[in-house]
Design a protein around this motif. Structure first.
Motif, PDB file in Angstrom:
ATOM      1  N   THR A 165      47.671  65.053  -7.671  1.00  0.00           N
ATOM      2  CA  THR A 165      47.829  64.512  -8.941  1.00  0.00           C
ATOM      3  C   THR A 165      48.977  63.524  -9.009  1.00  0.00           C
ATOM      4  OG1 THR A 165      46.827  66.567  -9.983  1.00  0.00           O
ATOM      5  CG2 THR A 165      48.060  64.965 -11.344  1.00  0.00           C
ATOM      6  N   LEU A 166      48.788  62.282  -9.624  1.00  0.00           N
ATOM      7  CA  LEU A 166      49.788  61.567  -9.826  1.00  0.00           C
ATOM      8  C   LEU A 166      50.020  61.272 -11.118  1.00  0.00           C
ATOM      9  CD1 LEU A 166      50.474  58.507  -7.774  1.00  0.00           C
ATOM     10  CD2 LEU A 166      50.906  58.201 -10.172  1.00  0.00           C
ATOM     11  N   ARG A 167      51.215  61.356 -11.866  1.00  0.00           N
ATOM     12  CA  ARG A 167      51.467  61.141 -13.189  1.00  0.00           C
ATOM     13  C   ARG A 167      52.389  60.104 -13.576  1.00  0.00           C
ATOM     14  NH1 ARG A 167      51.666  66.754 -12.143  1.00  0.00           N
ATOM     15  NH2 ARG A 167      50.177  67.972 -13.264  1.00  0.00           N
ATOM     16  N   LEU A 168      52.073  59.222 -14.648  1.00  0.00           N
ATOM     17  CA  LEU A 168      52.839  58.067 -14.704  1.00  0.00           C
ATOM     18  C   LEU A 168      53.304  57.983 -16.298  1.00  0.00           C
ATOM     19  CD1 LEU A 168      53.452  55.023 -13.359  1.00  0.00           C
ATOM     20  CD2 LEU A 168      51.359  54.291 -14.371  1.00  0.00           C
ATOM     21  N   ASP A 169      54.492  57.469 -16.324  1.00  0.00           N
ATOM     22  CA  ASP A 169      54.914  57.045 -17.992  1.00  0.00           C
ATOM     23  C   ASP A 169      55.791  55.925 -17.907  1.00  0.00           C
ATOM     24  OD1 ASP A 169      55.863  58.686 -20.538  1.00  0.00           O
ATOM     25  OD2 ASP A 169      57.478  57.646 -19.709  1.00  0.00           O
ATOM     26  N   VAL A 170      55.419  54.982 -18.832  1.00  0.00           N
ATOM     27  CA  VAL A 170      56.024  53.502 -19.003  1.00  0.00           C
ATOM     28  C   VAL A 170      56.598  53.685 -20.354  1.00  0.00           C
ATOM     29  CG1 VAL A 170      55.717  51.157 -18.918  1.00  0.00           C
ATOM     30  CG2 VAL A 170      54.384  52.672 -17.442  1.00  0.00           C
ATOM     31  N   ARG A 171      57.973  53.161 -20.408  1.00  0.00           N
ATOM     32  CA  ARG A 171      58.543  53.058 -21.564  1.00  0.00           C
ATOM     33  C   ARG A 171      59.669  52.017 -21.405  1.00  0.00           C
ATOM     34  NH1 ARG A 171      60.157  58.270 -23.822  1.00  0.00           N
ATOM     35  NH2 ARG A 171      58.328  59.078 -22.738  1.00  0.00           N
ATOM     36  N   TRP A 172      60.197  51.689 -22.705  1.00  0.00           N
ATOM     37  CA  TRP A 172      61.478  50.977 -22.506  1.00  0.00           C
ATOM     38  C   TRP A 172      62.750  51.784 -22.144  1.00  0.00           C
ATOM     39  CZ3 TRP A 172      60.037  46.210 -22.083  1.00  0.00           C
ATOM     40  CH2 TRP A 172      59.003  45.851 -23.027  1.00  0.00           C
ATOM     41  N   GLY A 173      63.693  51.236 -21.325  1.00  0.00           N
ATOM     42  CA  GLY A 173      64.816  52.016 -21.055  1.00  0.00           C
ATOM     43  C   GLY A 173      65.424  52.629 -22.356  1.00  0.00           C
TER      44      GLY A 173
END
Length: 378
Positions: free
Chosen positions: A92-100
């Motif tokens: 399983t690979l989990r990804l999260d993208v957000r502004w710093g």
């Protein structure tokens, strides 16, 4: 009569077509083609279409994977998803993208919220990518500076759980694990650039990752012993700033260093000073931008308040500086390593004078390397 024959003919044609459709649909479904089509559709739309699928397949060691919802309850993400392989022993690979600026306590490397042990320690990704990888999960993170957004970065966090990365003593297995980690890093960096295009962050692209970063600790089984420790005077990576203190380090019981390659734009940097047997006694870390914010907000046992400190009867000290690209002050820390397995500290007799000298040398070099100013030391 002719009308009846025509109706019978049309009925037969319709029945045949329906049978073909049913048969074709059954073949499509039971042959696995439907599952493949469904998986591809899920991956194409996952995380708003930002996934780098070629490197994803390599990282998961499978051509069959599907995307779903990220089941942890977190806010502030631009997008997030989880990708899981099919069959037994799935990865399983989990990804999260957000502004710093929206980084939270869960955005950092796992275990890096305190200054006690070795969990969460990292190496730069390489290829001039502003990121790092932690080896215990593993977990890769990238913070892309956005030229069109003042003091802002795009933070991409990916975590891989894979049965192919279990501890192994066989060289062939370790080679395979190295290839998986290299693909995992490529997936993180390439996906970060796709996300930058998607969310409007004008960022510079690093070089293609061909080799996996090396673990600076190189742990020997369950014991906290570093095979790669070398005399401090011979270090040329993240421990190099401490070479002038080699004599003082030897007197303090930590004559060797354990390090990662030095990288000017690395947002996380670690160096370990070890005993003559190669056991980590002190750790030093540099933490920049969003990652410094994460550390301060993590609420771990090693709380840092103010621009510098050396709390009495505590095992750590810290300094800070103002660095380009972020309103968050960079954080430079030194701590005495605690061996949780043996419930003791490898360094038996502390030297506060040496600890402050080591922190000063490490922090001064780091600020010069990153173009920082206003260094505040304890």
């Amino acid at each position: 009569m002719k009308v009846k024959n025509r109706r019978d003919l049309l009925r037969n044609i319709f029945t045949c077509c329906l049978a073909v459709l049913v048969l074709g649909g059954g073949i499509f479904y039971f042959s696995g083609a439907y599952d493949s089509w469904r998986d591809k559709v899920s991956l194409d739309s996952a995380c708003q279409g930002t996934l780098d699928q070629p490197s994803l397949q390599e990282a998961l060691s499978s051509k069959r994977a599907h995307a779903g919802n990220f089941y942890e309850d977190r806010t502030g993400s631009l997008t997030r998803c989880a990708i899981t392989t099919s069959g037994n022993n799935s990865s399983t690979l989990r990804l999260d993208v957000r502004w710093g600026s929206d980084a939270d306590r869960d955005s950092g490397l796992v275990g890096r919220a305190d200054m006690l042990g070795l969990i969460g320690r990292s190496s730069p990704l390489g290829g001039d990518w502003p990121g790092a990888i932690s080896f215990n999960e593993p977990q890769a993170t990238v913070a892309l500076p956005c030229r069109n957004r003042k003091n802002e970065s795009l933070l991409v966090d990916s975590r891989l759980s894979s049965p192919h990365l279990v501890t192994s003593l066989f060289p062939s297995h370790r080679l395979g694990q190295s290839r998986i980690r290299a693909a995992f890093v490529r997936f993180t960096t390439e996906t970060a650039m796709h996300a930058a295009d998607k969310f409007g962050c004008e960022a510079s692209e690093g070089k293609a990752i061909k080799e996996a970063p090396t673990d600076p600790l190189n742990l020997d089984g369950s014991r906290v012993i570093a095979k790669s420790a070398q005399p401090l005077a011979n270090t040329d990576g993240t421990c190099a700033p401490l070479r002038p203190l080699a004599s003082a380090a030897a007197k303090a019981g930590v004559p060797k260093g354990m390090e990662s390659p030095s990288q000017k734009n690395a947002p996380l940097t670690d160096c370990f000073l070890t005993t003559p047997d190669g056991e980590p006694g002190y750790g030093l870390s540099a933490t920049y931008g969003a990652y410094a914010k994460i550390f301060r907000e993590a609420g771990g046992p090693s709380n840092v308040h103010g621009k510098s400190g050396f709390p009495e009867k505590r095992n750590y000290a810290w300094a800070t500086a103002r660095c380009p690209g972020s309103t968050e002050r960079a954080l430079f820390t030194l701590w005495q390593v605690y061996d949780t397995a043996r419930e003791e500290t490898p360094v038996k007799k502390r030297s506060h004078k040496f600890e402050l000298s080591a922190l000063k040398a490490f922090a001064k070099h780091s600020t010069q390397q990153h173009g920082c100013s206003d260094l505040q030391l304890p």
